[in-house]
Motif scaffolding. Sequence first.
Motif, short mmCIF file in Angstrom:
data_model
loop_
_atom_site.label_atom_id
_atom_site.label_comp_id
_atom_site.label_asym_id
_atom_site.label_seq_id
_atom_site.Cartn_x
_atom_site.Cartn_y
_atom_site.Cartn_z
N ALA A 118 2.42 7.70 3.09
CA ALA A 118 3.01 9.04 3.03
C ALA A 118 3.97 9.26 4.19
N ILE A 119 4.80 10.27 4.08
CA ILE A 119 5.73 10.60 5.16
C ILE A 119 4.95 10.82 6.46
N GLY A 120 5.40 10.19 7.53
CA GLY A 120 4.76 10.34 8.83
C GLY A 120 3.64 9.37 9.10
N GLU A 121 3.21 8.60 8.07
CA GLU A 121 2.14 7.63 8.29
C GLU A 121 2.69 6.34 8.90
N PRO A 122 1.86 5.65 9.70
CA PRO A 122 2.32 4.40 10.30
C PRO A 122 2.34 3.26 9.29
N VAL A 123 3.21 2.30 9.53
CA VAL A 123 3.29 1.07 8.74
C VAL A 123 2.99 -0.10 9.67
N HIS A 124 2.15 -1.03 9.18
CA HIS A 124 1.70 -2.15 10.00
C HIS A 124 2.32 -3.47 9.55
N ARG A 125 2.72 -4.28 10.51
CA ARG A 125 3.05 -5.69 10.33
C ARG A 125 2.51 -6.42 11.56
N TYR A 126 2.06 -7.63 11.45
CA TYR A 126 1.37 -8.36 12.51
C TYR A 126 0.07 -7.64 12.91
N GLY A 127 -0.43 -6.75 12.04
CA GLY A 127 -1.59 -5.96 12.41
C GLY A 127 -1.27 -4.85 13.39
N GLN A 128 0.01 -4.55 13.62
CA GLN A 128 0.46 -3.58 14.61
C GLN A 128 1.33 -2.54 13.92
N CYS A 138 6.78 6.24 8.34
CA CYS A 138 7.54 6.49 7.11
C CYS A 138 8.38 7.76 7.23
N THR A 139 9.60 7.68 6.76
CA THR A 139 10.46 8.87 6.67
C THR A 139 10.54 9.37 5.23
N ALA A 140 9.95 8.63 4.31
CA ALA A 140 9.85 9.02 2.90
C ALA A 140 8.60 8.36 2.35
N ARG A 141 8.05 8.91 1.29
CA ARG A 141 6.87 8.29 0.69
C ARG A 141 7.24 6.90 0.16
N ARG A 147 0.86 -1.19 0.00
CA ARG A 147 0.00 0.00 0.00
C ARG A 147 0.90 1.23 0.00
N ALA A 148 0.43 2.31 -0.62
CA ALA A 148 1.17 3.57 -0.59
C ALA A 148 1.10 4.15 0.82
N PRO A 168 3.69 1.07 -3.51
CA PRO A 168 3.60 -0.39 -3.60
C PRO A 168 4.74 -0.96 -4.44
N GLY A 169 5.32 -2.07 -3.94
CA GLY A 169 6.43 -2.71 -4.63
C GLY A 169 7.80 -2.26 -4.15
N GLU A 170 7.85 -1.23 -3.29
CA GLU A 170 9.13 -0.75 -2.80
C GLU A 170 9.58 -1.52 -1.56
N HIS A 171 10.90 -1.62 -1.43
CA HIS A 171 11.51 -2.23 -0.25
C HIS A 171 11.26 -1.31 0.95
N VAL A 172 10.79 -1.87 2.06
CA VAL A 172 10.54 -1.10 3.28
C VAL A 172 11.59 -1.51 4.31
N HIS A 173 12.45 -0.55 4.65
CA HIS A 173 13.51 -0.86 5.61
C HIS A 173 14.04 0.45 6.20
N VAL A 174 15.27 0.45 6.67
CA VAL A 174 15.81 1.57 7.42
C VAL A 174 15.89 2.86 6.61
N HIS A 175 15.88 2.77 5.29
CA HIS A 175 15.99 3.96 4.46
C HIS A 175 14.68 4.74 4.36
N ASN A 176 13.56 4.10 4.73
CA ASN A 176 12.27 4.80 4.62
C ASN A 176 11.32 4.51 5.79
N LEU A 177 11.80 3.82 6.82
CA LEU A 177 10.96 3.49 7.98
C LEU A 177 11.75 3.79 9.24
N ARG A 178 11.09 4.47 10.16
CA ARG A 178 11.75 4.86 11.41
C ARG A 178 10.96 4.32 12.59
#
Length: 521
Positions: A48-58, A63-66, A45-46, A69-79
């Motif tokens: 935006a910066i500052g929006e929460p990201v869920h895994r395990y429903g938690q 996000c530190t960058a927009r 899912r897309a 979908p299809g992008e790698h989610v890791h330390v470069h864009n998740l804080r």
Amino acid sequence: MIKLHPRDDVVIAKEPLARGTVIETDDGPVPLAHTIGAGHKVAIRARAIGEPVHRYGQVIGVCTARIEPGEHVHVHNLRAVGVGAAGGGEMGGRRFPLAAPPERQRGGAGSSGPSAAEAMRYFEGYLRADGRVGTRNYVAVFSTVNCSASVSHLMRDRFRDVARDYPNVDGVIALTHKGGCGHVAGGDDHDTLERVFAGYAHHPNIAAYIVIGLGCEVAQAGPMVERHRLSLLATNRAPPIIGIQYEGGTRKAIEAAVAAVSRLLPFANEARRTKRPASDLILATNCGGSDGYSGITANPALGAAVDELVRLGGTGVLAETPEIFGAEHLLMARATNDAVARKLAERVDWWRTYLAAHGADVTSNPSPGNLAGGITTIAEKSLGGIAKAGTTALTDVVGYAEPITAKGFVYMDTPGYDPVSVTGLVAGGANLVCFTTGRGSVFGCKPVPSLKLASNSALYRRMEDDMDIDCGVILDGASPQDVGERILDEVLAVASGKPTKSEQLGLGEAEFAPWMRGPTL
């Protein structure tokens, strides 16, 4: 790819995937924008910066960058999200609830179904005079101070072939450490060290022991024996105390210690295994070198085994407080009463203050190995880690190395560092350890056997000499419940004397590491 919860914004790669690979999502096909490593996250899912990201429903971070979908989610864009005992997170003035806590569980352990008496399982253990049950039968050498560590090791080396003459003794082990002096006398580190020694001295896996000191250290052996009323399980007498200074130096101290152990071995050898119910087991759970699969395979499978052990009347123990941040509210919601929940909240708050005093915070975790394995934030690591505790009610919270007396699911406050954590758990009375790993750990833990559970099959094949169970089969379709049954089968076999991989390799003495958190004088 694996999607763990309908609410999740990411899926997990089951294997390495090349850029351009098309994955199917609820919203249609999505091409990968990057090459994705096994165990790593892909956005579906897309965000935006500052929006929460869920895994395990938690919520696992913001996000530190927009993120598309299809992008790698890791330390470069998740804080990481700052988390605390109240449960929830805050970033940039916005607060995100991590989850709606489930209704608090009442009562103790078990699930519905046949009674524990009807379906009790058994192992062959050592029933001690105080009623506790051991899974091993060791003679130990306790070093009160690092100054007596070398003497302890040299003395232990005289008994490498002890099983030849004493077949019912698993070995003579030297438990040494880096402390024992330079502490504030009567202070926190001194008290903790004595509490650890007392826990090991009373441990049902140790039939007999001696104590070796230098003579001038803060951690004096005689007062410790008196304060904690230490005695030998095999003889019900006070332990022999060897002082290097009083004996006249290294060689004389070694000979005195050898003579003392030689007198104890016949008593320890009298112990015999007898049939015992699984309710006599206190199973410590720990993890090290976790990866993106740990919370999907090994940890939930171990949690299933813990649930069954609890149903049988046994005890499963979760620890590592710095690695429950972001998930602590889920454990509190499982507490049998408000007092138990408050005890856990107090320990989490203590850790926040302790870390701040040293210029750190909860986001100092995960480790480099965790990051390489696909874990990005402490909340993500914690949410996967607490799966080791299964689903039953939280019956008690105990301090580091304090006796574990409650049945069911118990929490012990320990650091996340494996040797220090497990040392506290063993001092508390755990007579078996299950240790999950995704990157590969070779953790052993004499005098308690340590079962290694691999989160993925590639690790299991690569380190088969160290791994006891392959939980990666869950990625191929096995259920955590089925693998949990296999874990419990192996737990009972090991409790009955089957050697673990770490025992076959002779590992486990060097991992004795009491928690020292105060000043060194």
